[in-house]
Design a protein around this motif. Structure first.
Motif, PDB file in Angstrom:
ATOM      1  N   PRO A  82       0.831  -1.213   0.000  1.00 12.57           N
ATOM      2  CA  PRO A  82       0.000   0.000   0.000  1.00 12.57           C
ATOM      3  C   PRO A  82       0.862   1.258   0.000  1.00 12.57           C
ATOM      4  CG  PRO A  82       0.012  -1.023   2.174  1.00 12.57           C
ATOM      5  CD  PRO A  82       0.705  -1.976   1.254  1.00 12.57           C
ATOM      6  N   ILE A  83       0.305   2.337  -0.526  1.00  8.12           N
ATOM      7  CA  ILE A  83       0.980   3.632  -0.539  1.00  8.12           C
ATOM      8  C   ILE A  83       0.853   4.256   0.850  1.00  8.12           C
ATOM      9  CG2 ILE A  83       1.088   5.885  -1.669  1.00  8.12           C
ATOM     10  CD1 ILE A  83       1.704   3.428  -3.459  1.00  8.12           C
ATOM     11  N   MET A  84       1.930   4.864   1.316  1.00  6.07           N
ATOM     12  CA  MET A  84       1.901   5.489   2.628  1.00  6.07           C
ATOM     13  C   MET A  84       0.727   6.452   2.745  1.00  6.07           C
ATOM     14  SD  MET A  84       5.725   6.493   3.750  1.00  6.07           S
ATOM     15  CE  MET A  84       5.791   7.623   2.386  1.00  6.07           C
ATOM     16  N   SER A  85       0.057   6.409   3.879  1.00  6.37           N
ATOM     17  CA  SER A  85      -1.139   7.218   4.071  1.00  6.37           C
ATOM     18  C   SER A  85      -0.868   8.706   3.897  1.00  6.37           C
ATOM     19  CB  SER A  85      -1.719   6.964   5.467  1.00  6.37           C
ATOM     20  OG  SER A  85      -2.072   5.616   5.624  1.00  6.37           O
ATOM     21  N   MET A  86       0.311   9.144   4.290  1.00  9.10           N
ATOM     22  CA  MET A  86       0.610  10.573   4.218  1.00  9.10           C
ATOM     23  C   MET A  86       1.075  11.014   2.834  1.00  9.10           C
ATOM     24  SD  MET A  86       4.352  11.140   5.956  1.00  9.10           S
ATOM     25  CE  MET A  86       3.931  10.462   7.544  1.00  9.10           C
ATOM     26  N   MET A  87       1.290  10.069   1.922  1.00  8.05           N
ATOM     27  CA  MET A  87       1.880  10.410   0.631  1.00  8.05           C
ATOM     28  C   MET A  87       1.037  11.382  -0.183  1.00  8.05           C
ATOM     29  SD  MET A  87       4.746   9.736  -0.776  1.00  8.05           S
ATOM     30  CE  MET A  87       5.561  10.083  -2.322  1.00  8.05           C
ATOM     31  N   PRO A  88      -0.281  11.165  -0.344  1.00  9.44           N
ATOM     32  CA  PRO A  88      -1.052  12.127  -1.161  1.00  9.44           C
ATOM     33  C   PRO A  88      -1.001  13.548  -0.635  1.00  9.44           C
ATOM     34  CG  PRO A  88      -2.305  10.107  -0.825  1.00  9.44           C
ATOM     35  CD  PRO A  88      -1.106  10.015   0.066  1.00  9.44           C
ATOM     36  N   ILE A  89      -1.280  13.730   0.651  1.00  5.62           N
ATOM     37  CA  ILE A  89      -1.321  15.093   1.187  1.00  5.62           C
ATOM     38  C   ILE A  89       0.079  15.686   1.253  1.00  5.62           C
ATOM     39  CG2 ILE A  89      -1.072  14.644   3.684  1.00  5.62           C
ATOM     40  CD1 ILE A  89      -3.545  16.512   4.006  1.00  5.62           C
ATOM     41  N   PHE A  90       1.082  14.841   1.479  1.00  5.82           N
ATOM     42  CA  PHE A  90       2.464  15.319   1.495  1.00  5.82           C
ATOM     43  C   PHE A  90       2.871  15.805   0.107  1.00  5.82           C
ATOM     44  CE2 PHE A  90       6.896  14.273   0.558  1.00  5.82           C
ATOM     45  CZ  PHE A  90       7.542  15.069   1.481  1.00  5.82           C
ATOM     46  N   MET A  91       2.575  15.010  -0.917  1.00  4.51           N
ATOM     47  CA  MET A  91       2.936  15.406  -2.278  1.00  4.51           C
ATOM     48  C   MET A  91       2.183  16.654  -2.711  1.00  4.51           C
ATOM     49  SD  MET A  91       3.489  11.945  -4.520  1.00  4.51           S
ATOM     50  CE  MET A  91       3.702  12.955  -5.974  1.00  4.51           C
ATOM     51  N   ILE A  92       0.915  16.738  -2.334  1.00  2.64           N
ATOM     52  CA  ILE A  92       0.140  17.933  -2.679  1.00  2.64           C
ATOM     53  C   ILE A  92       0.795  19.172  -2.079  1.00  2.64           C
ATOM     54  CG2 ILE A  92      -2.032  19.138  -2.194  1.00  2.64           C
ATOM     55  CD1 ILE A  92      -3.424  16.417  -2.572  1.00  2.64           C
ATOM     56  N   GLY A  93       1.195  19.080  -0.804  1.00  4.81           N
ATOM     57  CA  GLY A  93       1.801  20.222  -0.137  1.00  4.81           C
ATOM     58  C   GLY A  93       3.117  20.638  -0.751  1.00  4.81           C
ATOM     59  N   VAL A  94       4.011  19.666  -0.921  1.00  2.00           N
ATOM     60  CA  VAL A  94       5.351  19.990  -1.415  1.00  2.00           C
ATOM     61  C   VAL A  94       5.317  20.385  -2.886  1.00  2.00           C
ATOM     62  CG1 VAL A  94       7.662  19.075  -1.808  1.00  2.00           C
ATOM     63  CG2 VAL A  94       6.440  18.502   0.297  1.00  2.00           C
ATOM     64  N   ILE A  95       4.622  19.597  -3.699  1.00  2.00           N
ATOM     65  CA  ILE A  95       4.622  19.858  -5.138  1.00  2.00           C
ATOM     66  C   ILE A  95       3.904  21.149  -5.476  1.00  2.00           C
ATOM     67  CG2 ILE A  95       3.890  18.986  -7.381  1.00  2.00           C
ATOM     68  CD1 ILE A  95       6.304  17.606  -6.153  1.00  2.00           C
ATOM     69  N   PHE A  96       2.853  21.472  -4.738  1.00  2.00           N
ATOM     70  CA  PHE A  96       2.167  22.732  -5.027  1.00  2.00           C
ATOM     71  C   PHE A  96       3.125  23.908  -4.868  1.00  2.00           C
ATOM     72  CE2 PHE A  96      -0.333  26.474  -4.042  1.00  2.00           C
ATOM     73  CZ  PHE A  96      -1.242  26.456  -5.084  1.00  2.00           C
ATOM     74  N   GLY A  97       3.855  23.903  -3.771  1.00  2.00           N
ATOM     75  CA  GLY A  97       4.794  24.997  -3.553  1.00  2.00           C
ATOM     76  C   GLY A  97       5.873  25.056  -4.620  1.00  2.00           C
ATOM     77  N   LEU A  98       6.441  23.890  -4.959  1.00  2.00           N
ATOM     78  CA  LEU A  98       7.525  23.869  -5.935  1.00  2.00           C
ATOM     79  C   LEU A  98       7.020  24.160  -7.342  1.00  2.00           C
ATOM     80  CD1 LEU A  98       9.528  20.754  -4.659  1.00  2.00           C
ATOM     81  CD2 LEU A  98       9.898  23.164  -4.130  1.00  2.00           C
ATOM     82  N   ALA A  99       5.816  23.672  -7.663  1.00  2.00           N
ATOM     83  CA  ALA A  99       5.262  23.920  -8.996  1.00  2.00           C
ATOM     84  C   ALA A  99       5.040  25.406  -9.223  1.00  2.00           C
ATOM     85  CB  ALA A  99       3.948  23.154  -9.162  1.00  2.00           C
ATOM     86  N   MET A 100       4.637  26.104  -8.180  1.00  2.00           N
ATOM     87  CA  MET A 100       4.409  27.535  -8.329  1.00  2.00           C
ATOM     88  C   MET A 100       5.714  28.290  -8.594  1.00  2.00           C
ATOM     89  SD  MET A 100       1.189  27.861  -8.315  1.00  2.00           S
ATOM     90  CE  MET A 100       1.116  26.198  -8.997  1.00  2.00           C
ATOM     91  N   ASP A 101       6.861  27.702  -8.221  1.00  2.00           N
ATOM     92  CA  ASP A 101       8.144  28.308  -8.562  1.00  2.00           C
ATOM     93  C   ASP A 101       8.231  28.547 -10.070  1.00  2.00           C
ATOM     94  OD1 ASP A 101       8.861  28.207  -5.956  1.00  2.00           O
ATOM     95  OD2 ASP A 101      10.550  26.846  -6.210  1.00  2.00           O
TER      96      ASP A 101
END
Length: 748
Positions: free
Chosen positions: A593-612
């Motif tokens: 299984p995928i780690m439970s925190m993975m979706p919300i973690f990726m959303i948080g980190v990638i959103f910030g970096l994507a906006m760069d």
């Protein structure tokens, strides 16, 4: 803001030695603090407000003698084929192993041969002994771990099959050398981008200084604030990526200003005033996304987000101060030797040959998108949409020993216990009965046991164990299915559904906890927090991007493009880590299984970096549009001036994140892969294809902002228009003072 940053850039350039000394002093101070700090703690997966956490808190209060934080080990024995573990020779070997495990840091070693212990399988071929330790897993010494391995080997020598599980065997994960390779790739990209070793090394050195200060500060405060080693890993991962990118954008803008004929100090000021403004807002979006993780209300995630956000703040400050100071120190070497030889007086290429001014691949690609916007948009959306399809089959959970590679002793012990006692034995459910409201506590505990035995899917329930005061009971229930099985989740809910009836009948309160229940509650908390988190982070960033771009549709397009890229990235994570596609390529030994925190973690980190990338690329377009170009020309200008640098920044960030795929820790490996693939999709599909295609279709409407909102929003002047006007006014003032000199020169 641009005017303030312009002055800051000039000051840092002019006082470069003082600025450099300040940062070196901060580096030394942080390093000294880290070297004297105690070891960081393990991750604390506390789940405030959940039933599993309430049960843990109750156990800690009512069973004070039990060391809940003490490490555990479980040694599993299998007799040779056709024999039983109770045979005299086998029993003697197991007893000897128990003696070898005793003493030192061990608090107690269970005896499987005690009557009704339940530690011997029905067929008598498998038995286990549990070891509890006086100290947490992170304080287990190498000597103790070696003793566990030696005891197991001694039993193997007697003919038994022996495997060991438990957190006492856990060691710090090996990160491998891949992150070094990532930095090496970044160096090569920077050399190709700048054509100068000095210019390439500058973003790397300044970024490393910022990262070292950040992670050293986290290490120094680790024991005090409860910041784990994984917190440091995340901060290093993000801090290094954004640190290189931010320095790259400012150094590139500085070179562009020099090629337009400006003096070095003036070029540094303008670079920080324009590109630096974009860095500030890009950094703010990353910080908002990381700090926003606190709304999930899981301490470990909050600490990871805050620590990483602190490192990003340091990266922004380094880019605004240390980078212009370093630019002053390298002098003419910011350009390659060939350029300096061709222009010995200035060391700067003429404007006609300036980097980014010639029609390069970026401008040609932008022209193609302008001619075929619908084709590009549909192709990109369909490609990402297809990659996002596996998200529908995503299964969330927390990793356990069943997710370890099959070659490890932990996984072998897990499988032996499943064979001997059933798959649910590896995920027993700890039931805690609060008997303070019961008139007859013992009868209430007996009633709890009776009801647990009737729950469909529960195969065994241990007798209730009461504490000294008799107001709390614990009962272990073994489910029929494994910890990650969806049917086990139903069993947990069915047991919890009994709580109201038990309380009504006996006055006792029933709580369910244990590793399996914790994983279920953790996943539920993640799911419940997803929508509020998205609303908070995307909402705040939307307002921030409206300030930057003076537009409603551009921030909306940025947010939708991000969602598409993160869904495609999550789909790729599911395909690799859950389905096993291309798992061998990146060293995934065991799917699960995928780690439970993975979706919300990726959303948080990638959103910030994507906006760069959104900020860096689209501000160039906005800048061209503000200066009078039509929307199509502005898109081409934005790509001509920024595409090469954005491409280099994307490759660098992908390389840094991909470096962490080499970790032996599955969580770090999954994070590294997820972040790298998400940046690949966002930087090269969303920002390089979807963004120009949408802007081309929107035309002037892309920059539309209602007049009332335009008056309401403050003008932050990211594109530097106010700065340019101010500089022009200053130049005009200087040109007219003193008035008599002008006619004298023209008359000569």
């Amino acid at each position: 803001m641009a005017t303030f940053l312009y002055k800051l850039g000039r000051l840092a350039f002019r006082r470069r030695r003082i600025v450099a000394l300040i940062w070196v002093a901060l580096l030394v101070a942080a390093g000294a603090g880290a070297s004297t700090a105690s070891s960081p703690p393990d991750d604390d997966f506390a789940l405030p407000g959940t039933q599993a956490q309430k049960a843990f808190d109750l156990l800690e209060e009512r069973f004070p003698d039990a060391n809940a934080e003490g490490a555990t080990a479980r040694m599993v024995f299998r007799a040779p084929t056709g024999e039983k573990v109770t045979a005299s020779e086998n029993k003697a070997a197991i007893e000897k192993t128990r003696e070898e495990l005793s003493g030192g840091q061990a608090a107690a070693v269970s005896d499987p041969f005690v009557k009704n212990s339940g530690a011997i399988s029905k067929d008598g071929s498998i038995a286990y002994a549990s070891v509890t330790y006086k100290v947490p897993a992170q304080e287990i010494t190498d000597k103790t771990r070696e003793g566990i391995k030696d005891a197991a080997q001694s039993a193997r020598d007697s003919g038994l099959t022996v495997e060991t599980g438990g957190d006492a065997l856990l060691v710090e994960p090996e990160m491998g050398n891949a992150e070094v390779i990532g930095i090496g790739v970044a160096a090569v990209v920077l050399i190709l981008t700048f054509g100068s070793l000095i210019a390439a090394g500058l973003p790397l050195v300044t970024a490393l200084i910022g990262v070292f200060i950040g992670i050293s500060s986290i290490t120094a405060l680790g024991a005090t604030l409860g910041l784990s080693a994984n917190t440091t890993t995340l901060a290093m991962m993000i801090g290094l990526a954004v640190g290189i990118d931010y320095a790259l954008f400012i150094a590139s803008r500085y070179r562009a200003e020099l090629t337009e004929g400006r003096e070095r100090e003036e070029a540094a000021g303008r670079a920080v005033g324009t590109a630096g403004s974009a860095v500030v807002f890009a950094g703010l979006t990353v910080v908002i996304a990381l700090v926003g993780l606190s709304v999930v209300n899981i301490p470990v995630l909050t600490k990871m987000g805050l620590a990483a956000a602190g490192t990003v703040v340091i990266a922004v400050l380094v880019a605004l101060t240390l980078v212009p100071a370093a630019l002053g120190m390298v002098g003419k070497r910011i350009f390659g030797r060939r350029v300096r030889k061709a222009n010995p007086e200035t060391g700067v290429p003429p404007a006609a040959d300036a980097e980014g001014q010639r029609p390069k691949a970026g401008a040609r690609w932008a022209g193609f998108v302008l001619r075929r916007p619908v084709l590009v948009l549909v192709t990109a959306v369909l490609a990402l949409g297809t990659l996002a399809l596996p998200v529908g089959a995503m299964k969330l959970g927390l990793p356990d020993e069943g997710n370890q590679p099959e070659s490890t002793t932990q996984r072998k012990a897990y499988d032996l216990l499943s064979d001997g006692f059933g798959p649910g034995f590896n995920g027993p459910l700890m039931n805690v009965g609060d008997l303070t409201g019961a008139d007859n506590p013992k009868a209430a505990a007996a009633e709890i046991q009776k009801r647990l035995q009737k729950v469909d899917g529960v195969v065994a329930v241990s007798p209730p164990q009461l504490n000294k005061s008799g107001d709390t009971a614990t009962l272990m229930a073994v489910p029929k299915y494994g910890p990650s099985d969806e049917r086990t989740k139903k069993i947990v809910h069915d047991i919890r559904d009994q709580s109201d009836a038990i309380e009504k009948e006996t006055g006792a309160t029933l709580l369910v906890t244990g590793s399996t229940a914790v994983a279920i509650d953790f996943s539920q908390v993640m799911n419940d927090a997803l929508v509020p988190y998205l609303a908070l982070v995307v909402g705040l960033a939307f307002v921030l991007l409206m300030l930057v771009f003076r537009s409603v549709l551009v921030p909306l397009k940025a947010a939708l493009g991000f969602l598409l890229s993160v869904l495609a990235a999550l789909g790729s994570v599911v395909a690799v880590f859950q389905w096993g596609w291309l798992a061998d390529v990146i060293g995934v030994e065991q799917t699960g299984p995928i780690m439970s925190m993975m979706p919300i973690f990726m959303i948080g980190v990638i959103f910030g970096l994507a906006m760069d990338y959104e900020v860096f690329l689209v501000t160039r377009m906005r800048e061209a549009y503000v200066h009078g170009e039509n929307p199509g020309q502005a898109i081409v200008s934005g790509f001509r001036l920024g595409a090469r640098v954005v491409t280099a920044a994307g490759i660098i960030m992908i390389s840094v994140f991909a470096g962490f795929i080499g970790s032996s820790e599955s969580m770090i490996k999954m994070m590294g892969f997820g972040l790298a693939i998400a940046i690949l999709f966002d930087a090269f599909v969303v920002r390089m294809a979807i963004v120009p295609a949408v802007l081309a279709l929107l035309g002037r409407r892309a920059w539309w902002l209602p007049r009332w909102l335009d008056r309401l929003l403050p003008n932050v002047d990211v594109e530097g228009e106010g700065l340019r006007k101010g500089l022009r006014l200053d130049k005009d003032t200087v040109a007219t003072v003193p008035p008599p000199r002008e006619p004298e020169r023209t008359g000569v």
